[in-house]
Write a protein that holds these residues in place. Structure first.
Motif, PDB file in Angstrom:
ATOM      1  N   LYS A 151       0.860  -1.181   0.000  1.00  0.00           N
ATOM      2  CA  LYS A 151       0.000   0.000   0.000  1.00  0.00           C
ATOM      3  C   LYS A 151       0.901   1.237   0.000  1.00  0.00           C
ATOM      4  CE  LYS A 151      -0.254   0.689   4.971  1.00  0.00           C
ATOM      5  NZ  LYS A 151      -1.061   0.999   6.137  1.00  0.00           N
ATOM      6  N   GLU A 152       0.300   2.385  -0.215  1.00  0.00           N
ATOM      7  CA  GLU A 152       1.084   3.612  -0.162  1.00  0.00           C
ATOM      8  C   GLU A 152       1.473   3.901   1.289  1.00  0.00           C
ATOM      9  OE1 GLU A 152      -0.588   6.760  -2.617  1.00  0.00           O
ATOM     10  OE2 GLU A 152       0.130   8.225  -1.128  1.00  0.00           O
ATOM     11  N   VAL A 153       2.703   4.268   1.511  1.00  0.00           N
ATOM     12  CA  VAL A 153       3.169   4.596   2.863  1.00  0.00           C
ATOM     13  C   VAL A 153       3.899   5.939   2.813  1.00  0.00           C
ATOM     14  CG1 VAL A 153       4.821   3.965   4.671  1.00  0.00           C
ATOM     15  CG2 VAL A 153       3.327   2.218   3.702  1.00  0.00           C
ATOM     16  N   ASN A 154       3.373   6.918   3.531  1.00  0.00           N
ATOM     17  CA  ASN A 154       3.986   8.251   3.496  1.00  0.00           C
ATOM     18  C   ASN A 154       4.604   8.670   4.819  1.00  0.00           C
ATOM     19  OD1 ASN A 154       3.343   8.907   0.754  1.00  0.00           O
ATOM     20  ND2 ASN A 154       1.198   9.013   1.424  1.00  0.00           N
ATOM     21  N   ALA A 155       4.335   7.865   5.853  1.00  0.00           N
ATOM     22  CA  ALA A 155       4.845   8.198   7.179  1.00  0.00           C
ATOM     23  C   ALA A 155       4.963   6.912   7.986  1.00  0.00           C
ATOM     24  CB  ALA A 155       3.885   9.160   7.882  1.00  0.00           C
ATOM     25  N   MET A 282       5.196  -2.248 -10.338  1.00  0.00           N
ATOM     26  CA  MET A 282       5.323  -1.656  -8.997  1.00  0.00           C
ATOM     27  C   MET A 282       5.498  -0.151  -9.102  1.00  0.00           C
ATOM     28  SD  MET A 282       7.491  -4.261  -6.625  1.00  0.00           S
ATOM     29  CE  MET A 282       6.803  -3.526  -5.145  1.00  0.00           C
ATOM     30  N   LYS A 283       5.027   0.546  -8.079  1.00  0.00           N
ATOM     31  CA  LYS A 283       5.228   1.983  -8.024  1.00  0.00           C
ATOM     32  C   LYS A 283       6.565   2.213  -7.294  1.00  0.00           C
ATOM     33  CE  LYS A 283       2.466   6.113  -7.400  1.00  0.00           C
ATOM     34  NZ  LYS A 283       3.433   6.985  -6.723  1.00  0.00           N
ATOM     35  N   VAL A 284       7.562   2.679  -8.045  1.00  0.00           N
ATOM     36  CA  VAL A 284       8.902   2.902  -7.484  1.00  0.00           C
ATOM     37  C   VAL A 284       9.090   4.398  -7.291  1.00  0.00           C
ATOM     38  CG1 VAL A 284      11.382   2.703  -7.943  1.00  0.00           C
ATOM     39  CG2 VAL A 284       9.828   0.843  -8.608  1.00  0.00           C
ATOM     40  N   SER A 285       9.317   4.829  -6.048  1.00  0.00           N
ATOM     41  CA  SER A 285       9.457   6.276  -5.835  1.00  0.00           C
ATOM     42  C   SER A 285      10.362   6.599  -4.649  1.00  0.00           C
ATOM     43  CB  SER A 285       8.081   6.908  -5.624  1.00  0.00           C
ATOM     44  OG  SER A 285       7.450   6.324  -4.506  1.00  0.00           O
ATOM     45  N   GLU A 286      10.652   7.879  -4.515  1.00  0.00           N
ATOM     46  CA  GLU A 286      11.388   8.379  -3.359  1.00  0.00           C
ATOM     47  C   GLU A 286      10.453   8.350  -2.155  1.00  0.00           C
ATOM     48  OE1 GLU A 286      14.587  10.328  -3.433  1.00  0.00           O
ATOM     49  OE2 GLU A 286      14.641   8.895  -5.099  1.00  0.00           O
ATOM     50  N   PRO A 287      10.999   8.182  -0.940  1.00  0.00           N
ATOM     51  CA  PRO A 287      10.133   8.319   0.235  1.00  0.00           C
ATOM     52  C   PRO A 287       9.708   9.784   0.401  1.00  0.00           C
ATOM     53  CG  PRO A 287      12.433   8.045   0.899  1.00  0.00           C
ATOM     54  CD  PRO A 287      12.399   7.887  -0.596  1.00  0.00           C
ATOM     55  N   SER A 288       8.572   9.995   1.018  1.00  0.00           N
ATOM     56  CA  SER A 288       8.152  11.377   1.300  1.00  0.00           C
ATOM     57  C   SER A 288       9.138  12.022   2.271  1.00  0.00           C
ATOM     58  CB  SER A 288       6.757  11.367   1.947  1.00  0.00           C
ATOM     59  OG  SER A 288       6.866  10.862   3.269  1.00  0.00           O
ATOM     60  N   ASP A 289       9.131  13.356   2.327  1.00  0.00           N
ATOM     61  CA  ASP A 289      10.046  14.045   3.253  1.00  0.00           C
ATOM     62  C   ASP A 289       9.799  13.615   4.694  1.00  0.00           C
ATOM     63  OD1 ASP A 289      11.261  15.309   1.202  1.00  0.00           O
ATOM     64  OD2 ASP A 289      10.153  17.201   1.413  1.00  0.00           O
ATOM     65  N   GLN A 290       8.512  13.438   5.009  1.00  0.00           N
ATOM     66  CA  GLN A 290       8.192  13.037   6.388  1.00  0.00           C
ATOM     67  C   GLN A 290       8.755  11.650   6.695  1.00  0.00           C
ATOM     68  OE1 GLN A 290       4.046  13.176   7.579  1.00  0.00           O
ATOM     69  NE2 GLN A 290       4.494  12.152   9.521  1.00  0.00           N
ATOM     70  N   LEU A 291       8.516  10.706   5.784  1.00  0.00           N
ATOM     71  CA  LEU A 291       9.022   9.346   6.002  1.00  0.00           C
ATOM     72  C   LEU A 291      10.549   9.365   6.110  1.00  0.00           C
ATOM     73  CD1 LEU A 291       8.453   6.344   6.282  1.00  0.00           C
ATOM     74  CD2 LEU A 291       8.445   6.145   3.788  1.00  0.00           C
ATOM     75  N   LEU A 295      12.608   8.161   9.352  1.00  0.00           N
ATOM     76  CA  LEU A 295      13.557   7.047   9.249  1.00  0.00           C
ATOM     77  C   LEU A 295      14.958   7.489   9.678  1.00  0.00           C
ATOM     78  CD1 LEU A 295      12.379   5.443   5.885  1.00  0.00           C
ATOM     79  CD2 LEU A 295      12.045   4.512   8.188  1.00  0.00           C
ATOM     80  N   LYS A 296      15.310   8.724   9.338  1.00  0.00           N
ATOM     81  CA  LYS A 296      16.616   9.262   9.763  1.00  0.00           C
ATOM     82  C   LYS A 296      16.718   9.259  11.287  1.00  0.00           C
ATOM     83  CE  LYS A 296      19.069  10.608   6.159  1.00  0.00           C
ATOM     84  NZ  LYS A 296      18.522  11.331   5.005  1.00  0.00           N
ATOM     85  N   ALA A 297      15.612   9.598  11.936  1.00  0.00           N
ATOM     86  CA  ALA A 297      15.599   9.600  13.410  1.00  0.00           C
ATOM     87  C   ALA A 297      15.823   8.180  13.945  1.00  0.00           C
ATOM     88  CB  ALA A 297      14.287  10.177  13.927  1.00  0.00           C
ATOM     89  N   PHE A 298      15.218   7.186  13.289  1.00  0.00           N
ATOM     90  CA  PHE A 298      15.489   5.780  13.677  1.00  0.00           C
ATOM     91  C   PHE A 298      16.991   5.509  13.537  1.00  0.00           C
ATOM     92  CE2 PHE A 298      11.134   3.850  12.269  1.00  0.00           C
ATOM     93  CZ  PHE A 298      10.493   4.578  13.257  1.00  0.00           C
ATOM     94  N   GLY A 299      17.552   6.031  12.461  1.00  0.00           N
ATOM     95  CA  GLY A 299      18.984   5.828  12.187  1.00  0.00           C
ATOM     96  C   GLY A 299      19.841   6.376  13.306  1.00  0.00           C
ATOM     97  N   GLU A 300      19.472   7.571  13.790  1.00  0.00           N
ATOM     98  CA  GLU A 300      20.258   8.164  14.877  1.00  0.00           C
ATOM     99  C   GLU A 300      20.159   7.317  16.141  1.00  0.00           C
ATOM    100  OE1 GLU A 300      18.894  12.277  14.744  1.00  0.00           O
ATOM    101  OE2 GLU A 300      19.772  12.300  12.716  1.00  0.00           O
ATOM    102  N   THR A 301      18.935   6.896  16.450  1.00  0.00           N
ATOM    103  CA  THR A 301      18.742   6.017  17.618  1.00  0.00           C
ATOM    104  C   THR A 301      19.598   4.758  17.484  1.00  0.00           C
ATOM    105  OG1 THR A 301      16.451   6.749  17.781  1.00  0.00           O
ATOM    106  CG2 THR A 301      16.997   4.701  18.910  1.00  0.00           C
TER     107      THR A 301
END
Ligand code: PCA
Length: 324
Positions: A151-155, A282-291, A295-301
């Motif tokens: 499904k579409e995931v934006n966040a 398949m719909k291939v795209s960049e993640p939204s800015d929010q996502l 995800l970057k915050a997960f990376g820092e953790t």
């Protein structure tokens, strides 16, 4: 007469060298399908070793987890059940955090960065493997890791409750941070897990998406480029020690060649496989800015968690990498 003595001399040579010609055969378990680029690269490596040893060492690859499943390959080589094998090394981060250095989200997200990180870590990793009775031969990165959904995931909020296929501790941790339900599944079982609904999302490369024809079950790919995990090829230390210098050198030289050629293939496949995903609907795209920022915050953790678990040795590697 001269002719005859030459014949006799060459006959003697054949007899004298006969024991050395009794080729040794090594089974090499691989976790990924025969058509996967790592597996094809291992076949090329085996051919190089056969040529480099004049046929003295024949390495026979066994792809798709057929000889040992992915999760069992490392132990099989440590214990000498197989003399050589290939394994996604980050799947063993539970044994030593160093093995998970290539799967820290957003620490090294390009081939160039991945190369630097590996250079910074390689000596310590080689030591860690040595302590487990393994001799490091070569490593090849997978293409950058992106997120697959149906499904579409934006966040991150859109990911809550989804069954997420994990392949190591880092991917399971991402699931936990995002409120998803992780389930550990080898690539060899991925298509079936997606088809039966055991898993409904994952993080992986375009290459594995294509290998597993994930478009049969999934619809969206987000090109997150979170990290580039590596497959490492290692030899059982006792099997290695039993080899003569020339054979060891042939393996090491062919390993260097395999690392370079495998990495080049991985690079070429990065765009090519994303195109194949799109070609198959398949719909291939960049993640939204929010996502992206969540995800970057997960990376820092997770970077902090990794440094805490890997201690001074781990921090020294990260510092060396950042200084490159
Ligand atoms: N493919 C492997 C590991 C990383 C990748 O791109 C897998 O999904 O099992």
């Amino acid at each position: 007469m001269k002719h005859l003595s030459a014949l006799l001399a060459s006959a003697a040579l054949v007899v004298a060298s006969a024991p050395a010609l009794a080729a040794e055969k090594w089974d090499m378990p691989l976790a990924y399908p025969a058509t996967n680029f790592h597996s094809e690269n291992a076949v090329a490596f085996a051919k190089c070793v056969a040529e480099g040893t004049g046929g003295n060492l024949e390495i026979v690859t066994h792809p798709n987890g057929a000889l040992f499943s992915g999760n069992d390959i490392k132990r099989a080589v440590q214990t000498g059940q197989a003399p050589i094998g290939e394994r996604l090394i980050s799947a063993h981060a539970n044994e030593n955090p160093l093995f998970g250095i290539d799967s820290i989200p957003f620490l090294a997200t390009s081939f160039e960065a991945s190369d630097k990180l590996w250079k910074a870590a390689r000596e310590k990793l080689t030591q860690a493997l040595d302590e487990q009775n393994l001799v490091y031969v070569y490593a090849v990165p997978w293409p950058p890791q992106g997120l697959y959904f149906k499904k579409e995931v934006n966040a991150v909020a859109d990911m809550k409750g989804i069954k997420f296929r994990a392949y190591n501790a880092a991917t399971a941790r991402i699931a936990a941070l995002a409120g998803m339900a992780p389930v550990q599944i080898e690539a060899a079982e991925l298509s079936q897990a997606l088809a039966t609904g055991v898993a409904e999302s994952l993080i992986s490369s375009g290459a594995t998406g294509v290998d597993s024809k994930v478009w049969e079950s999934l619809t969206h790919f987000y090109d997150v480029q979170a990290w580039l995990p590596r497959n490492v090829v290692f030899v059982n230390k006792d099997a290695w020690s039993a080899l003569d210098d020339g054979t060891q050198k042939a393996i090491a030289d062919c390993g260097e060649k395999a690392a370079a050629e495998g990495t080049a293939k991985s690079k070429a496949l990065t765009d090519q496989t994303l195109k194949t995903l799109a070609d198959n609907g398949m719909k291939v795209s960049e993640p939204s800015d929010q996502l992206k920022s969540e995800l970057k915050a997960f990376g820092e953790t997770m970077t902090q968690e990794w440094v805490d678990s890997a201690g001074a040795e781990g921090k020294a590697i990260i510092d060396a990498y950042k200084a490159m």
